[in-house]
Scaffold this motif. Structure first.
Motif, PDB file in Angstrom:
ATOM      1  N   ARG A  21       0.835  -1.209   0.000  1.00 25.01           N
ATOM      2  CA  ARG A  21       0.000   0.000   0.000  1.00 25.01           C
ATOM      3  C   ARG A  21       0.866   1.253   0.000  1.00 25.01           C
ATOM      4  NH1 ARG A  21      -2.597   2.103   5.483  1.00 25.01           N
ATOM      5  NH2 ARG A  21      -0.447   2.826   5.641  1.00 25.01           N
ATOM      6  N   ASP A  22       1.899   1.251   0.838  1.00 20.29           N
ATOM      7  CA  ASP A  22       2.696   2.470   1.008  1.00 20.29           C
ATOM      8  C   ASP A  22       3.515   2.805  -0.235  1.00 20.29           C
ATOM      9  OD1 ASP A  22       1.670   2.815   3.505  1.00 20.29           O
ATOM     10  OD2 ASP A  22       3.456   2.162   4.602  1.00 20.29           O
ATOM     11  N   VAL A  23       4.054   1.803  -0.915  1.00 19.81           N
ATOM     12  CA  VAL A  23       4.825   2.152  -2.121  1.00 19.81           C
ATOM     13  C   VAL A  23       3.887   2.718  -3.185  1.00 19.81           C
ATOM     14  CG1 VAL A  23       6.723   0.545  -1.684  1.00 19.81           C
ATOM     15  CG2 VAL A  23       4.795  -0.211  -3.082  1.00 19.81           C
ATOM     16  N   LEU A  24       2.665   2.210  -3.214  1.00 15.64           N
ATOM     17  CA  LEU A  24       1.703   2.761  -4.174  1.00 15.64           C
ATOM     18  C   LEU A  24       1.298   4.184  -3.783  1.00 15.64           C
ATOM     19  CD1 LEU A  24      -0.453  -0.436  -4.736  1.00 15.64           C
ATOM     20  CD2 LEU A  24       1.223   0.560  -6.302  1.00 15.64           C
ATOM     21  N   LEU A  25       1.122   4.421  -2.504  1.00 13.69           N
ATOM     22  CA  LEU A  25       0.829   5.782  -2.032  1.00 13.69           C
ATOM     23  C   LEU A  25       1.981   6.724  -2.348  1.00 13.69           C
ATOM     24  CD1 LEU A  25      -0.790   5.429   1.536  1.00 13.69           C
ATOM     25  CD2 LEU A  25      -1.807   6.533  -0.467  1.00 13.69           C
ATOM     26  N   ALA A  26       3.196   6.276  -2.063  1.00  9.92           N
ATOM     27  CA  ALA A  26       4.374   7.123  -2.316  1.00  9.92           C
ATOM     28  C   ALA A  26       4.472   7.447  -3.799  1.00  9.92           C
ATOM     29  CB  ALA A  26       5.641   6.417  -1.831  1.00  9.92           C
ATOM     30  N   ASP A  27       4.145   6.469  -4.632  1.00 11.19           N
ATOM     31  CA  ASP A  27       4.160   6.683  -6.075  1.00 11.19           C
ATOM     32  C   ASP A  27       3.109   7.725  -6.448  1.00 11.19           C
ATOM     33  OD1 ASP A  27       4.893   6.273  -8.706  1.00 11.19           O
ATOM     34  OD2 ASP A  27       3.526   4.596  -8.990  1.00 11.19           O
ATOM     35  N   HIS A  28       1.943   7.569  -5.890  1.00 15.38           N
ATOM     36  CA  HIS A  28       0.821   8.432  -6.244  1.00 15.38           C
ATOM     37  C   HIS A  28       1.094   9.890  -5.906  1.00 15.38           C
ATOM     38  CE1 HIS A  28      -3.235   9.632  -7.087  1.00 15.38           C
ATOM     39  NE2 HIS A  28      -3.410  10.064  -5.853  1.00 15.38           N
ATOM     40  N   VAL A  29       1.672  10.126  -4.717  1.00 12.68           N
ATOM     41  CA  VAL A  29       1.870  11.517  -4.310  1.00 12.68           C
ATOM     42  C   VAL A  29       3.307  11.991  -4.564  1.00 12.68           C
ATOM     43  CG1 VAL A  29       0.018  11.398  -2.607  1.00 12.68           C
ATOM     44  CG2 VAL A  29       2.373  10.903  -1.892  1.00 12.68           C
ATOM     45  N   GLY A  30       4.135  11.116  -5.130  1.00 13.65           N
ATOM     46  CA  GLY A  30       5.496  11.517  -5.475  1.00 13.65           C
ATOM     47  C   GLY A  30       6.365  11.821  -4.275  1.00 13.65           C
ATOM     48  N   SER A  31       6.243  10.990  -3.234  1.00 12.67           N
ATOM     49  CA  SER A  31       6.988  11.244  -2.002  1.00 12.67           C
ATOM     50  C   SER A  31       8.019  10.162  -1.753  1.00 12.67           C
ATOM     51  CB  SER A  31       6.024  11.305  -0.815  1.00 12.67           C
ATOM     52  OG  SER A  31       5.200  12.434  -0.933  1.00 12.67           O
ATOM     53  N   ARG A  32       8.818  10.457  -0.746  1.00 13.69           N
ATOM     54  CA  ARG A  32       9.897   9.578  -0.344  1.00 13.69           C
ATOM     55  C   ARG A  32       9.414   8.708   0.822  1.00 13.69           C
ATOM     56  NH1 ARG A  32      15.192  10.561   2.029  1.00 13.69           N
ATOM     57  NH2 ARG A  32      14.537  12.485   3.044  1.00 13.69           N
ATOM     58  N   LEU A  33       9.578   7.380   0.665  1.00 15.59           N
ATOM     59  CA  LEU A  33       9.159   6.437   1.705  1.00 15.59           C
ATOM     60  C   LEU A  33      10.364   5.609   2.128  1.00 15.59           C
ATOM     61  CD1 LEU A  33       6.941   4.680   3.249  1.00 15.59           C
ATOM     62  CD2 LEU A  33       6.863   3.289   1.170  1.00 15.59           C
ATOM     63  N   HIS A  34      10.492   5.413   3.432  1.00 21.33           N
ATOM     64  CA  HIS A  34      11.503   4.469   3.924  1.00 21.33           C
ATOM     65  C   HIS A  34      10.794   3.356   4.694  1.00 21.33           C
ATOM     66  CE1 HIS A  34      15.255   2.841   5.384  1.00 21.33           C
ATOM     67  NE2 HIS A  34      14.762   2.850   6.614  1.00 21.33           N
ATOM     68  N   ALA A  61      11.867  -1.031  -9.373  1.00 21.48           N
ATOM     69  CA  ALA A  61      11.865  -1.198 -10.830  1.00 21.48           C
ATOM     70  C   ALA A  61      10.887  -0.215 -11.475  1.00 21.48           C
ATOM     71  CB  ALA A  61      11.508  -2.639 -11.195  1.00 21.48           C
ATOM     72  N   ARG A  62       9.830   0.122 -10.734  1.00 21.17           N
ATOM     73  CA  ARG A  62       8.861   1.090 -11.253  1.00 21.17           C
ATOM     74  C   ARG A  62       9.323   2.524 -11.075  1.00 21.17           C
ATOM     75  NH1 ARG A  62       2.870   0.004 -12.020  1.00 21.17           N
ATOM     76  NH2 ARG A  62       2.609   1.780 -10.611  1.00 21.17           N
ATOM     77  N   GLY A  63      10.450   2.718 -10.410  1.00 20.72           N
ATOM     78  CA  GLY A  63      10.962   4.058 -10.192  1.00 20.72           C
ATOM     79  C   GLY A  63      10.381   4.763  -8.980  1.00 20.72           C
ATOM     80  N   ILE A  64       9.728   4.023  -8.112  1.00 22.10           N
ATOM     81  CA  ILE A  64       9.153   4.623  -6.900  1.00 22.10           C
ATOM     82  C   ILE A  64      10.282   4.964  -5.933  1.00 22.10           C
ATOM     83  CG2 ILE A  64       7.637   4.181  -4.927  1.00 22.10           C
ATOM     84  CD1 ILE A  64       6.021   2.314  -6.837  1.00 22.10           C
ATOM     85  N   ASP A  65      10.151   6.116  -5.265  1.00 23.17           N
ATOM     86  CA  ASP A  65      11.228   6.626  -4.403  1.00 23.17           C
ATOM     87  C   ASP A  65      11.126   5.978  -3.021  1.00 23.17           C
ATOM     88  OD1 ASP A  65      13.328   8.036  -3.407  1.00 23.17           O
ATOM     89  OD2 ASP A  65      12.411  10.021  -3.623  1.00 23.17           O
ATOM     90  N   VAL A  66      11.540   4.728  -2.943  1.00 21.09           N
ATOM     91  CA  VAL A  66      11.448   3.993  -1.691  1.00 21.09           C
ATOM     92  C   VAL A  66      12.819   3.450  -1.320  1.00 21.09           C
ATOM     93  CG1 VAL A  66      10.787   1.839  -2.878  1.00 21.09           C
ATOM     94  CG2 VAL A  66      10.264   2.116  -0.450  1.00 21.09           C
ATOM     95  N   THR A  67      13.102   3.494  -0.025  1.00 18.16           N
ATOM     96  CA  THR A  67      14.313   2.845   0.485  1.00 18.16           C
ATOM     97  C   THR A  67      13.879   1.850   1.547  1.00 18.16           C
ATOM     98  OG1 THR A  67      14.573   4.654   2.069  1.00 18.16           O
ATOM     99  CG2 THR A  67      15.884   4.764   0.038  1.00 18.16           C
ATOM    100  N   ALA A  68      14.725   0.865   1.783  1.00 17.47           N
ATOM    101  CA  ALA A  68      14.346  -0.194   2.719  1.00 17.47           C
ATOM    102  C   ALA A  68      15.510  -0.569   3.608  1.00 17.47           C
ATOM    103  CB  ALA A  68      13.865  -1.424   1.952  1.00 17.47           C
ATOM    104  N   GLU A  69      15.143  -1.095   4.766  1.00 15.34           N
ATOM    105  CA  GLU A  69      16.143  -1.409   5.778  1.00 15.34           C
ATOM    106  C   GLU A  69      15.929  -2.827   6.297  1.00 15.34           C
ATOM    107  OE1 GLU A  69      15.537   1.536   8.912  1.00 15.34           O
ATOM    108  OE2 GLU A  69      14.902  -0.007  10.288  1.00 15.34           O
ATOM    109  N   ALA A  70      17.040  -3.476   6.626  1.00 17.68           N
ATOM    110  CA  ALA A  70      16.981  -4.773   7.296  1.00 17.68           C
ATOM    111  C   ALA A  70      17.804  -4.686   8.575  1.00 17.68           C
ATOM    112  CB  ALA A  70      17.544  -5.867   6.394  1.00 17.68           C
ATOM    113  N   THR A  71      17.442  -5.493   9.553  1.00 12.56           N
ATOM    114  CA  THR A  71      18.190  -5.472  10.813  1.00 12.56           C
ATOM    115  C   THR A  71      19.177  -6.637  10.846  1.00 12.56           C
ATOM    116  OG1 THR A  71      16.754  -6.983  12.013  1.00 12.56           O
ATOM    117  CG2 THR A  71      16.090  -4.653  11.976  1.00 12.56           C
ATOM    118  N   PRO A  72      20.210  -6.514  11.654  1.00 20.85           N
ATOM    119  CA  PRO A  72      21.136  -7.653  11.789  1.00 20.85           C
ATOM    120  C   PRO A  72      20.424  -8.919  12.270  1.00 20.85           C
ATOM    121  CG  PRO A  72      22.116  -5.659  12.705  1.00 20.85           C
ATOM    122  CD  PRO A  72      20.687  -5.322  12.371  1.00 20.85           C
TER     123      PRO A  72
END
Lengths: 442, 331
Positions: free
Chosen positions: A216-229, A247-258
């Motif tokens: 949902r959030d990556v689609l929202l970020a795409d829709h409003v052109g915002s940065r999501l982490h 791959a779609r060019g959405i401005d998203v970054t992601a994190e993993a924990t140790p």
């Protein structure tokens, strides 16, 4: 200010090159360094890797409110020992960091402690209640210069509130760091929902509760052109969604924990709450997918989600225990064990995932910089050849809830430099000669 | 065997030993004087964090019949609800010299934590933990099945026998049932074939590796598998979240699809027994006709519970005491 010569180390684990640290910056590298090193204190870095100081985008320092579990002072000591020069302090304190006053307080105490730069994360919603936007602009404009906003510990579940938050922070180049957990699908949940939860009779935390929110959030970020982490993603499906979004060019970054790189849900079999964490430990297939995601860059960063808890919050039956694990002092050892020693990441990749990218996401301009002449001397000297058995009671963090307790992990911090001043030298903390407090008082 | 935490920990021989010992205990219970001196001077604590009159009384009776001193500790509200912590309670009981702690707790794994934490030195008997295990219930169920369905329904001639080849259907709220989990593990160990029958909402995700079959269709199981025993599980409304409007549309629909009514009773094999761990929701998972029929062994299950718990306490406690054997004491 003392001059330091880091001698014999390998920047990014590549060619040997001495590094001269003077006046808070990297003054010289290579043959020039030793030449300009008269009266410098020598740091023997033979066999060590020299990296930019690590930047944690996800740390719980517990102050204000739970100073019985951690303080900014003890948490930042742990960070320095772990090789960090900056941490982002999560907002779920008491009071919640949802006003300029609270974030400035955290920022100031962090500055006065002096071990690492403390960048407060602001809450997205007032009181983390998920109803009204907190004063994001006031926090952004405060002395703390907040750029990362998160209700971490809770999901910004309301899609309208999430949309508004994503849109609003564009005004100051902020980012929403989402704790992706559908609350309805995870009511009362205790561990990953799967074969082991079925057997243990513990209420399940299904992967879909994370994946549905991320989708949902990556689609929202795409829709409003915002940065999501996306904070602490933990499932194979989440990695796939992020891969698709990028791959779609959405401005998203992601994190993993140790811990999601190193541990699986079968550790829960003994009902030891030290393995209770949110999101929960997942299956071996998920761990493999998360490792692959970090290796191929789908997951941008590794962040600790360092979550200290008091003994009484962990020394009890599983259902009564708090969620969370410490991580600042074991983060790089676990990354080395699971990704570097397995050949999946180079040390340059480690610099990217644990320093450069988190600094960029957090818009921290003076951290995560190259190890290069003229750059701020935020540096880590790491000895990857040693191994140590994790002893939580010997760590600098106030709490002992390390899931790696008793395990042998590789590597240790030889030295950490914060703007040219060693916070760790010979593996030991180095107190500042004079703290800000004393300076201000005099 | 130091503790009894889960039926998954029991080997076939250990399980049969408990059943055989329970048979010997049951034999002593037919006498006018039922008390044995076996656990004289030993202290058994019933530590109950959940209301359970029947299980507590059963354990209390078992311990008293073996001459143990019994302390009932009803801990209202666990540390989950900010009472005294399990740890402090356990340390207190240890200081008072408890030889065994019988624990019932709403948190899955609490008995395991008690047994492995070092808070108590005594034997830990799991009397039901959350939605995890209830080993003595499964043992009394197996004991009851063996009495009725193995050999010639006598006691002596079934000693040493397991439940090989028996077909058992367990019907209802498997998701929240510690009874189902304990029974699947134990009945499999004893050689029985188990089929779980439930609406899909009341089966856990991740059930695939369980050593049993799973069906959503009670009528098909009754007709096609011809179970020797059918065990109706209590619909545990108290454990059910209301999220999503509940686990099934209505009580009436549940009864229609998964209740044991007269019609399904009539289609069971002639010799099949009807079981229920209690307390029953009459009219929901089991009709009065079924519950009160001659083929229902529900009341006998309760009686057998005392014998099985005597056996469990005896095997965990008395064997540490030199010179004390059941044979001597039972003379």
């Amino acid at each position: 200010m003392t001059t330091y010569l880091i001698r014999g180390g390998r920047p990014y684990g590549e060619d040997v090159a001495d590094v001269l640290v003077r006046d808070g910056v990297v003054a010289a590298i290579g043959p020039d360094a030793a030449a300009g090193a008269d009266e410098a204190v020598v740091v023997d870095a033979d066999g060590c890797v020299v990296l930019p100081g690590l930047v944690d985008l996800h740390t719980h320092l517990r102050e204000p409110g739970r100073e019985d579990a951690e303080t900014i002072e003890t948490g930042t000591r742990a960070a320095a020992l772990g090789g960090f020069t900056a941490v982002h302090a999560m907002a779920n304190t008491s009071p919640v960091a949802d006003t300029a006053g609270v974030v400035e307080q955290v920022w100031r105490i962090g500055r006065d402690s002096g071990w690492v730069d403390v960048h407060p994360v602001g809450a997205v919603s007032v009181g983390l209640a998920g109803e009204h936007l907190a004063e994001l602009g006031a926090m952004a404009d405060s002395a703390a210069h907040v750029r990362v906003f998160s209700d971490d510990g809770k999901c910004v579940h309301d899609p309208v509130l999430m949309r508004r938050a994503l849109e609003y922070v564009k005004a100051f180049d902020g980012v929403i760091a989402q704790h992706s957990q559908d609350p309805r699908l995870t009511e009362g949940s205790q561990m990953h929902e799967g074969e082991i939860s079925a057997q243990l009779g513990l209420a399940g935390w299904p992967s879909v509760a994370e994946e549905a929110i991320i989708a949902r959030d990556v689609l929202l970020a795409d829709h409003v052109g915002s940065r999501l982490h996306v904070c602490h993603l933990s499932t194979a499906g989440s990695v796939e969604i992020i891969r698709w979004a990028k791959a779609r060019g959405i401005d998203v970054t992601a994190e993993a924990t140790p811990h999601h790189l190193g541990l699986t849900d079968d550790l829960v079999r003994g009902y030891d709450p030290v393995f209770k964490v949110n999101p929960p430990l997942r299956t071996a297939a998920d761990v493999e997918a998360v490792r692959a995601g970090v290796a191929d860059g789908t997951i941008d960063i590794v962040a600790t989600d360092h979550a200290p808890h008091t003994v009484e919050d962990k020394d009890c039956e599983w259902a009564a225990a708090a969620f969370g694990m410490t991580g600042l002092e074991t983060a790089l050892p676990v990354v080395q064990l699971t990704l570097v020693d397995t050949g999946r990441l180079s040390w340059r990749d480690v610099a990217r995932t644990m320093s450069e990218a988190p600094a960029r996401i957090g818009r921290v301009t003076d951290q995560g910089r190259p190890v290069a002449v003229g750059e701020p001397a935020n540096l880590l000297v790491w000895d990857p050849r040693s191994t140590r058995v994790v002893d939580p009671t010997a760590q600098a963090t106030m709490s002992t809830n390390s899931p790696f307790r008793g395990r042998e992990l590789p590597g240790h911090t030889v030295a950490t430099f914060l703007r040219g001043r060693p916070t760790v030298l010979d593996g030991r903390l180095v107190p500042a000669p004079t703290s800000h407090l004393q300076e201000e008082e005099s | 065997m130091k503790h009894l935490l889960s039926t998954a920990d029991l080997s076939r021989d250990e399980a049969v030993l408990i059943l055989d010992t329970a048979a010997q205990m049951a034999a002593t219970q037919e006498r006018a004087i039922k008390k044995l001196p076996t656990l004289r001077g030993r202290t058994v604590v019933n530590l109950f964090y959940e209301d359970s009159t029947r299980t507590r009384i059963s354990f209390e009776t078992a311990a008293k019949r073996l001459s143990a001193d019994v302390i009932n500790f009803s801990a209202k509200g666990s540390s989950v609800s900010k009472g005294e912590s399990l740890k402090d309670t356990a340390l207190t009981l240890q200081a008072m010299g408890a030889d065994a702690v019988v624990i019932r707790h709403p948190a899955s794994g609490a008995p395991h934590t008690l047994a492995t934490s070092g808070w108590t030195q005594g034997a830990v008997l799991n009397a039901g933990d959350g939605t995890h295990q209830h080993p003595t219930q499964a043992l009394l169920d197996a004991y009851t099945m063996r009495r009725h369905l193995v050999g010639e329904s006598g006691i002596a001639d079934v000693a040493g026998r397991d439940l090989a080849g028996l077909r058992v259907a367990i019907v209802g709220d498997v998701l929240h049932s510690r009874v189902a989990r304990s029974n699947v593990d134990l009945l499999h160990t004893l050689g029985a074939e188990v089929t779980l029958v439930a609406p899909p909402t009341l089966l856990p995700v991740g059930i695939a590796p369980w050593p049993c079959r799973v069906s959503y269709d009670l009528d098909a199981v009754v007709t096609d598998e011809r179970p020797d025993a059918i065990m109706m599980l209590r619909v545990q409304r108290e454990r059910m979240s209301n999220a999503g409007g509940g686990f099934f549309p209505s009580a009436v629909e549940y009864t229609r699809r998964y209740g044991l009514d007269a019609r399904r009773m009539a289609r069971l094999p002639e010799h099949a027994i009807v079981m229920h761990p209690g307390p029953m929701n009459r009219g929901l998972e089991i009709s009065a006709t079924a519950a009160d029929s001659p083929r229902a062994v529900i009341v006998e299950q309760v009686a057998n519970g005392v014998a099985v718990r005597m056996a469990a306490l005896y095997l965990l406690l008395a064997q540490e005491t030199p010179g004390s054997t059941l044979q001597e004491d039972a003379r």
